[in-house]
Design a protein around this motif. Structure first.
Motif, PDB file in Angstrom:
ATOM      1  N   GLU A  54       0.916  -1.254   0.076  1.00  0.00           N
ATOM      2  CA  GLU A  54      -0.083  -0.169  -0.046  1.00  0.00           C
ATOM      3  C   GLU A  54       0.761   1.138   0.067  1.00  0.00           C
ATOM      4  O   GLU A  54       1.934   1.387   0.488  1.00  0.00           O
ATOM      5  CB  GLU A  54      -0.792  -0.050   1.281  1.00  0.00           C
ATOM      6  N   LEU A  55       0.244   2.305  -0.633  1.00  0.00           N
ATOM      7  CA  LEU A  55       1.071   3.631  -0.983  1.00  0.00           C
ATOM      8  C   LEU A  55       0.420   4.651  -0.222  1.00  0.00           C
ATOM      9  O   LEU A  55      -0.758   4.720  -0.691  1.00  0.00           O
ATOM     10  CB  LEU A  55       1.503   3.740  -2.284  1.00  0.00           C
ATOM     11  N   MET A  56       0.786   5.585   0.613  1.00  0.00           N
ATOM     12  CA  MET A  56       0.093   6.477   1.245  1.00  0.00           C
ATOM     13  C   MET A  56       0.875   7.849   1.398  1.00  0.00           C
ATOM     14  O   MET A  56       2.156   7.780   1.482  1.00  0.00           O
ATOM     15  CB  MET A  56      -0.493   6.118   2.587  1.00  0.00           C
ATOM     16  N   THR A  57       0.277   8.775   1.559  1.00  0.00           N
ATOM     17  CA  THR A  57       0.576  10.202   2.131  1.00  0.00           C
ATOM     18  C   THR A  57       0.579  10.094   3.747  1.00  0.00           C
ATOM     19  O   THR A  57      -0.455   9.976   4.223  1.00  0.00           O
ATOM     20  CB  THR A  57      -0.125  11.421   1.440  1.00  0.00           C
ATOM     21  N   ALA A  58       1.653  10.424   4.518  1.00  0.00           N
ATOM     22  CA  ALA A  58       1.391  10.482   5.925  1.00  0.00           C
ATOM     23  C   ALA A  58       2.118  11.846   6.384  1.00  0.00           C
ATOM     24  O   ALA A  58       3.325  11.233   7.172  1.00  0.00           O
ATOM     25  CB  ALA A  58       1.585   9.195   6.335  1.00  0.00           C
ATOM     26  N   VAL A  59       1.940  12.887   6.240  1.00  0.00           N
ATOM     27  CA  VAL A  59       0.582  13.383   5.634  1.00  0.00           C
ATOM     28  C   VAL A  59       0.991  14.312   4.643  1.00  0.00           C
ATOM     29  O   VAL A  59       2.023  14.762   4.294  1.00  0.00           O
ATOM     30  CB  VAL A  59      -0.208  13.935   6.765  1.00  0.00           C
ATOM     31  N   ALA A  60      -0.206  14.494   3.673  1.00  0.00           N
ATOM     32  CA  ALA A  60      -0.247  15.986   2.748  1.00  0.00           C
ATOM     33  C   ALA A  60      -0.977  16.762   3.553  1.00  0.00           C
ATOM     34  O   ALA A  60      -1.736  16.445   4.062  1.00  0.00           O
ATOM     35  CB  ALA A  60      -0.779  15.304   1.261  1.00  0.00           C
ATOM     36  N   ILE A  61      -0.700  18.209   3.359  1.00  0.00           N
ATOM     37  CA  ILE A  61      -1.231  19.224   3.877  1.00  0.00           C
ATOM     38  C   ILE A  61      -2.686  19.344   3.462  1.00  0.00           C
ATOM     39  O   ILE A  61      -2.405  20.261   2.228  1.00  0.00           O
ATOM     40  CB  ILE A  61      -0.475  20.427   4.381  1.00  0.00           C
ATOM     41  N   ALA A  62      -3.746  19.272   3.857  1.00  0.00           N
ATOM     42  CA  ALA A  62      -4.811  19.383   2.901  1.00  0.00           C
ATOM     43  C   ALA A  62      -5.332  21.019   2.831  1.00  0.00           C
ATOM     44  O   ALA A  62      -5.503  21.507   1.623  1.00  0.00           O
ATOM     45  CB  ALA A  62      -6.334  18.884   4.038  1.00  0.00           C
ATOM     46  N   PHE A  63      -5.040  22.018   3.875  1.00  0.00           N
ATOM     47  CA  PHE A  63      -5.377  23.335   3.379  1.00  0.00           C
ATOM     48  C   PHE A  63      -4.467  23.834   2.768  1.00  0.00           C
ATOM     49  O   PHE A  63      -4.628  24.923   2.468  1.00  0.00           O
ATOM     50  CB  PHE A  63      -5.532  23.951   5.140  1.00  0.00           C
ATOM     51  N   ALA A  64      -3.326  23.393   2.366  1.00  0.00           N
ATOM     52  CA  ALA A  64      -2.575  23.946   1.300  1.00  0.00           C
ATOM     53  C   ALA A  64      -2.965  23.951  -0.187  1.00  0.00           C
ATOM     54  O   ALA A  64      -2.511  24.721  -1.095  1.00  0.00           O
ATOM     55  CB  ALA A  64      -1.229  23.392   1.657  1.00  0.00           C
ATOM     56  N   ARG A  65      -4.091  22.945  -0.313  1.00  0.00           N
ATOM     57  CA  ARG A  65      -4.368  22.712  -1.582  1.00  0.00           C
ATOM     58  C   ARG A  65      -6.203  22.805  -1.621  1.00  0.00           C
ATOM     59  O   ARG A  65      -6.807  22.360  -0.355  1.00  0.00           O
ATOM     60  CB  ARG A  65      -3.991  21.159  -2.013  1.00  0.00           C
ATOM     61  N   SER A  66      -6.725  22.953  -2.585  1.00  0.00           N
ATOM     62  CA  SER A  66      -8.039  22.915  -2.699  1.00  0.00           C
ATOM     63  C   SER A  66      -8.668  21.508  -2.693  1.00  0.00           C
ATOM     64  O   SER A  66      -7.955  20.552  -3.143  1.00  0.00           O
ATOM     65  CB  SER A  66      -8.778  23.775  -3.881  1.00  0.00           C
ATOM     66  N   PRO A  67     -10.041  20.972  -2.097  1.00  0.00           N
ATOM     67  CA  PRO A  67     -10.423  19.855  -2.544  1.00  0.00           C
ATOM     68  C   PRO A  67     -10.419  19.075  -3.950  1.00  0.00           C
ATOM     69  O   PRO A  67     -10.224  17.989  -3.936  1.00  0.00           O
ATOM     70  CB  PRO A  67     -11.870  19.659  -1.713  1.00  0.00           C
ATOM     71  N   MET A  68     -10.722  20.093  -4.703  1.00  0.00           N
ATOM     72  CA  MET A  68     -10.751  19.605  -6.257  1.00  0.00           C
ATOM     73  C   MET A  68      -9.228  19.055  -6.789  1.00  0.00           C
ATOM     74  O   MET A  68      -9.209  18.167  -7.246  1.00  0.00           O
ATOM     75  CB  MET A  68     -11.337  20.608  -7.167  1.00  0.00           C
ATOM     76  N   LEU A  69      -8.382  19.665  -6.244  1.00  0.00           N
ATOM     77  CA  LEU A  69      -6.890  19.219  -6.708  1.00  0.00           C
ATOM     78  C   LEU A  69      -6.500  18.125  -6.123  1.00  0.00           C
ATOM     79  O   LEU A  69      -6.137  17.218  -6.687  1.00  0.00           O
ATOM     80  CB  LEU A  69      -5.852  20.629  -6.468  1.00  0.00           C
ATOM     81  N   ILE A  70      -6.902  17.884  -4.710  1.00  0.00           N
ATOM     82  CA  ILE A  70      -6.478  16.783  -3.972  1.00  0.00           C
ATOM     83  C   ILE A  70      -7.340  15.466  -4.457  1.00  0.00           C
ATOM     84  O   ILE A  70      -6.844  14.309  -4.682  1.00  0.00           O
ATOM     85  CB  ILE A  70      -6.761  16.814  -2.641  1.00  0.00           C
ATOM     86  N   ALA A  71      -8.516  15.818  -5.139  1.00  0.00           N
ATOM     87  CA  ALA A  71      -9.300  14.852  -5.278  1.00  0.00           C
ATOM     88  C   ALA A  71      -8.831  14.294  -6.693  1.00  0.00           C
ATOM     89  O   ALA A  71      -8.746  13.150  -6.907  1.00  0.00           O
ATOM     90  CB  ALA A  71     -10.914  15.359  -5.521  1.00  0.00           C
ATOM     91  N   GLN A  72      -8.576  14.992  -7.526  1.00  0.00           N
ATOM     92  CA  GLN A  72      -7.757  14.525  -8.964  1.00  0.00           C
ATOM     93  C   GLN A  72      -6.750  13.877  -8.691  1.00  0.00           C
ATOM     94  O   GLN A  72      -6.442  12.960  -9.063  1.00  0.00           O
ATOM     95  CB  GLN A  72      -7.661  16.096  -9.877  1.00  0.00           C
ATOM     96  N   ILE A  73      -5.707  14.480  -8.020  1.00  0.00           N
ATOM     97  CA  ILE A  73      -4.568  13.615  -7.744  1.00  0.00           C
ATOM     98  C   ILE A  73      -4.776  12.238  -7.107  1.00  0.00           C
ATOM     99  O   ILE A  73      -4.258  11.142  -7.540  1.00  0.00           O
ATOM    100  CB  ILE A  73      -3.356  14.524  -6.726  1.00  0.00           C
TER     101      ILE A  73
END
Length: 339
Positions: A54-73
């Motif tokens: 399994e591959l994961m981000t632990a963590v990526a900072i949510a509030f540095a990016r919009s939900p749309m950008l994170i959703a697409q990645i």
């Protein structure tokens, strides 16, 4: 118990090779974090270099990016990994959001709850064909032209894991996320008195059971093959604990062992940049309440005693060595433990 390892990078080009090595060593997962490199780029190479892990981000900072950008990645990584991606998100503290990322600050727990709901609305629009009509206090997503809509992911949306320390963010994780990432700055008392009850409150709000939820704990480790190595590790972990304990939002961890009065001293020294004096304030009582301290051949047993009743998976954070191969015996001992 499943065991994850950091995807340590000598360079971005080495991400695939390192991920392949971690999988061959038997790790269950590999993670990146928001540090010197973007947390998502290395996972692209890791995805094509591995088959099981399994591959994961632990963590990526949510509030540095919009939900749309994170959703697409995340949508793309879920497809690229064939369903092996885990999206780990954290809020970060106000100073980083405003002064490092130049983004607005708002109540983090409420904003994170809405953020995850926005992600799910976007993924539903892409995977299920629902109308994108998300309107919240912090985010609005109502436009999705056909030209911009990706094809459905055959593996569905990725699980979302949230990181947190305080009870409000932890409760949000139990309510809207699929898993919780335990910060390495914690104690058993804090897990029992604060983290566990907050997660249960969130799960109850969502009508879910603990068995349907993943808890992953990062652990600070003090170990060494001899007294000199162990002492170097103790010194390095003292400094790391001092750094975490100087953060106002984390004072509750010190309170859990009756050492909350240490926080203002550390905070004042951090403002003046006296890192050496900060580490000296972390005595053995504080060190051993937060870190797992044991020789290598006793680490698996000590880790199980520390968190097997709470965590489904762990990752080991240690200055002793950055070589993931050095931990193989510990990893196998932990994987043999039923949770």
């Amino acid at each position: 118990m499943r065991v994850d390892a950091p995807l340590a990078l000598a360079s971005l080009e080495a991400a695939g090779e390192e991920a392949r090595r971690l999988e061959a060593l038997g790790y269950d997962g590999a993670f990146t974090y928001e540090g010197p490199h973007d947390p998502f780029f290395p996972l692209v190479q890791a995805a094509t270099a591995t088959e099981r892990m399994e591959l994961m981000t632990a963590v990526a900072i949510a509030f540095a990016r919009s939900p749309m950008l994170i959703a697409q990645i995340a949508h793309d990584l879920q497809g690229l990994t064939k369903g092996r991606f885990r999206l780990g998100l954290g809020s970060q503290i106000r100073a980083h959001i405003e002064r490092r990322f130049s983004q607005p600050w708002s109540p983090p727990a409420a904003r994170m709850r809405e953020y995850v709901k926005a992600l799910r609305a976007i993924w539903s629009a892409w995977n299920d064909g629902t109308l994108l009509a998300f309107r919240g206090e912090f985010y609005t997503h109502t436009l999705m032209p056909p030209l911009m809509r990706p094809a459905p992911c055959p593996f569905g949306p990725p699980p979302v894991w949230l990181a947190g320390v305080g009870p409000r963010m932890t409760e949000v994780a139990g309510e809207v996320a699929d898993g919780f990432l335990v910060h390495p700055f914690h104690t058993r008392a804090f897990l029992a008195d604060v983290t566990g009850p907050a997660l249960q409150r969130g799960l109850a709000l969502a009508g879910r059971a603990r068995r349907d939820f993943v808890v992953s704990a990062q652990l600070l480790i003090v170990t060494g093959r001899d007294a000199a190595e162990t002492e170097r590790a103790r010194s390095a972990v003292r400094a790391q604990i001092a750094f975490y304990a100087s953060t106002p939002a984390y004072r509750g961890v010190l309170d859990s062992i009756g050492r909350g009065a240490l926080h203002p001293e550390l905070h004042a020294l951090s403002r003046s940049g006296d890192w050496q004096a900060m580490a000296a304030l972390v005595d053995d009582e504080v060190l051993e309440a937060i870190a797992v301290c044991a020789p290598p051949d006793a680490l698996a047993e000590r880790i199980v005693a520390r968190c097997a009743d709470f965590a489904d998976r762990v990752s080991l954070v240690s200055p002793w060595t950055s070589d993931a191969g050095a931990w193989v015996d510990v990893v196998r001992g932990l994987q043999a433990t039923a949770v």
